[in-house]
Design a protein around this motif. Sequence first.
Motif, PDB file in Angstrom:
ATOM      1  N   VAL A 110       7.799  -0.591  -9.152  1.00 57.68           N
ATOM      2  CA  VAL A 110       6.372  -0.489  -9.447  1.00 57.68           C
ATOM      3  C   VAL A 110       5.564  -0.823  -8.189  1.00 57.68           C
ATOM      4  CG1 VAL A 110       6.138  -2.895 -10.190  1.00 57.68           C
ATOM      5  CG2 VAL A 110       4.612  -1.146 -11.144  1.00 57.68           C
ATOM      6  N   SER A 111       4.422  -0.177  -8.040  1.00 56.19           N
ATOM      7  CA  SER A 111       3.559  -0.459  -6.888  1.00 56.19           C
ATOM      8  C   SER A 111       2.536  -1.530  -7.241  1.00 56.19           C
ATOM      9  CB  SER A 111       2.827   0.810  -6.459  1.00 56.19           C
ATOM     10  OG  SER A 111       1.880   1.202  -7.450  1.00 56.19           O
ATOM     11  N   LYS A 112       1.944  -2.149  -6.233  1.00 56.19           N
ATOM     12  CA  LYS A 112       0.889  -3.132  -6.472  1.00 56.19           C
ATOM     13  C   LYS A 112      -0.323  -2.470  -7.127  1.00 56.19           C
ATOM     14  CE  LYS A 112       1.922  -6.656  -3.004  1.00 56.19           C
ATOM     15  NZ  LYS A 112       1.436  -7.388  -1.809  1.00 56.19           N
ATOM     16  N   GLU A 113      -0.555  -1.218  -6.772  1.00 56.46           N
ATOM     17  CA  GLU A 113      -1.675  -0.494  -7.378  1.00 56.46           C
ATOM     18  C   GLU A 113      -1.453  -0.338  -8.882  1.00 56.46           C
ATOM     19  OE1 GLU A 113      -1.649  -0.028  -3.165  1.00 56.46           O
ATOM     20  OE2 GLU A 113      -0.051   0.460  -4.601  1.00 56.46           O
ATOM     21  N   GLU A 114      -0.219  -0.029  -9.267  1.00 58.30           N
ATOM     22  CA  GLU A 114       0.090   0.107 -10.695  1.00 58.30           C
ATOM     23  C   GLU A 114       0.016  -1.242 -11.406  1.00 58.30           C
ATOM     24  OE1 GLU A 114       3.030   4.004 -10.626  1.00 58.30           O
ATOM     25  OE2 GLU A 114       3.791   2.062  -9.952  1.00 58.30           O
ATOM     26  N   ILE A 115       0.435  -2.299 -10.727  1.00 59.04           N
ATOM     27  CA  ILE A 115       0.304  -3.640 -11.296  1.00 59.04           C
ATOM     28  C   ILE A 115      -1.166  -3.964 -11.544  1.00 59.04           C
ATOM     29  CG2 ILE A 115       0.573  -6.108 -10.806  1.00 59.04           C
ATOM     30  CD1 ILE A 115       3.194  -5.387  -9.338  1.00 59.04           C
ATOM     31  N   SER A 116      -2.004  -3.664 -10.558  1.00 60.49           N
ATOM     32  CA  SER A 116      -3.443  -3.921 -10.695  1.00 60.49           C
ATOM     33  C   SER A 116      -4.046  -3.102 -11.826  1.00 60.49           C
ATOM     34  CB  SER A 116      -4.164  -3.600  -9.379  1.00 60.49           C
ATOM     35  OG  SER A 116      -3.731  -4.456  -8.336  1.00 60.49           O
ATOM     36  N   GLN A 117      -3.590  -1.865 -11.950  1.00 62.48           N
ATOM     37  CA  GLN A 117      -4.061  -1.000 -13.040  1.00 62.48           C
ATOM     38  C   GLN A 117      -3.706  -1.601 -14.398  1.00 62.48           C
ATOM     39  OE1 GLN A 117      -2.429   2.990 -12.839  1.00 62.48           O
ATOM     40  NE2 GLN A 117      -3.074   3.484 -14.924  1.00 62.48           N
ATOM     41  N   ALA A 118      -2.481  -2.093 -14.516  1.00 68.23           N
ATOM     42  CA  ALA A 118      -2.045  -2.704 -15.775  1.00 68.23           C
ATOM     43  C   ALA A 118      -2.841  -3.969 -16.077  1.00 68.23           C
ATOM     44  CB  ALA A 118      -0.551  -3.036 -15.695  1.00 68.23           C
TER      45      ALA A 118
END
Length: 386
Positions: free
Chosen positions: A361-369
């Motif tokens: 998972v990317s940090k961007e996807e983590i932030s999105q979640a």
Amino acid sequence: MNHLFPTYNRWNIKVASAKGTKIIDDQGKEYLDFVSGIAVNNLGNRNEKVQQAILEQLDQYWHVSNLYHQEPQQIVAKMLTDYSDGDSVFFCNSGAEANEAAIKLARKFTGKSKIITFKQSFHGRTFATMSATGQEKIHSGFGPLLQEFSYLDYNDSEGLSNEMDDTVAAVLLEVIQGEGGVVPAEAEFLNKVEELCKQYNALFIIDEVQTGIGRTGKPFAYQNFNLSPDIITLAKGLGSGLPIGAMVGKSYLKEAFGPGVHGSTFGGNPISIAAAKATLEIIFQDEFLDEVVEKGEYFKSSLHEALAGVECVQEIRGSGLMLGISCHVDVTAIINSLRDKGLLVLNAGPNVIRMLPPLTVSKEEISQAIELIKIEMAHFEMLNPV
């Protein structure tokens, strides 16, 4: 007509395809997958290197039985022992089977029967592993369980000291209880378990089915502590979605598991072994594991920051990319709402939101979640003031 037994509370999602951190349903809706097949797809959905390894093995042979020497089994076994404290591997098809093998081996090797496990643990649904599981809801309705399992309070060193004696064959635990609420073990407790096992000639068994294969930023979660268990059990992330489990044990245990003592027709299946080899080649790299640690720390700290003002949140816990949000309320409605918004997460009991994103998972996807979680939890509180 549905021709399946209704053993699962299925979500209203019909999967059409999946790739990386995304799942697409039959209506074309895209979901961010923070379930990972329940900690199985550690490299995301359909990792290309794993898929290529599977295809190459399909062109060679699919199944020949364990009557034959199969070099790929030896290669994967060596990878598992090189990166753990174990020396020998038994391959099977699932976490329950791995724990079943560990229970049999512990009794056979020690000549004793009593096994200590812990309340809210989860070790599988076969009769032995169901009996090892410290949850009444797993036991209910099946009649008498396998005898001589004791369930103690997790992280209670004094209670364990009082229960341990020379009749104990093994102590079986999870370093982080997954199904039980994403509850981490305390270092002092784990050290006490190991000390008492040595004192009473009992085996120390660690269930790494959910926590292993890089999930916490180490090859195995026990390696975050100064431990050397006699046996570890694996499955889930080992095959990137293909069914495979493994029991890894110390060399002195081999004498108790000779020919005819235990077996599995499909254990170490060539296709699953090919998937496992490709999976481990990627995950068991320092750079990859360092990134898991970094992303896990970012995820946890960002959750703390985002949910600081949410009154229903009790605690954020876990390690690496295995995190739980413990709440004062039933989280079912929140999880359902997140799913509607395109984020897939799990519960771990009625009050914990469990998150198991792919290790890729990317940090961007983590932030999105996190942004979705923040919005939905705030909305829930507005509708259900504490």
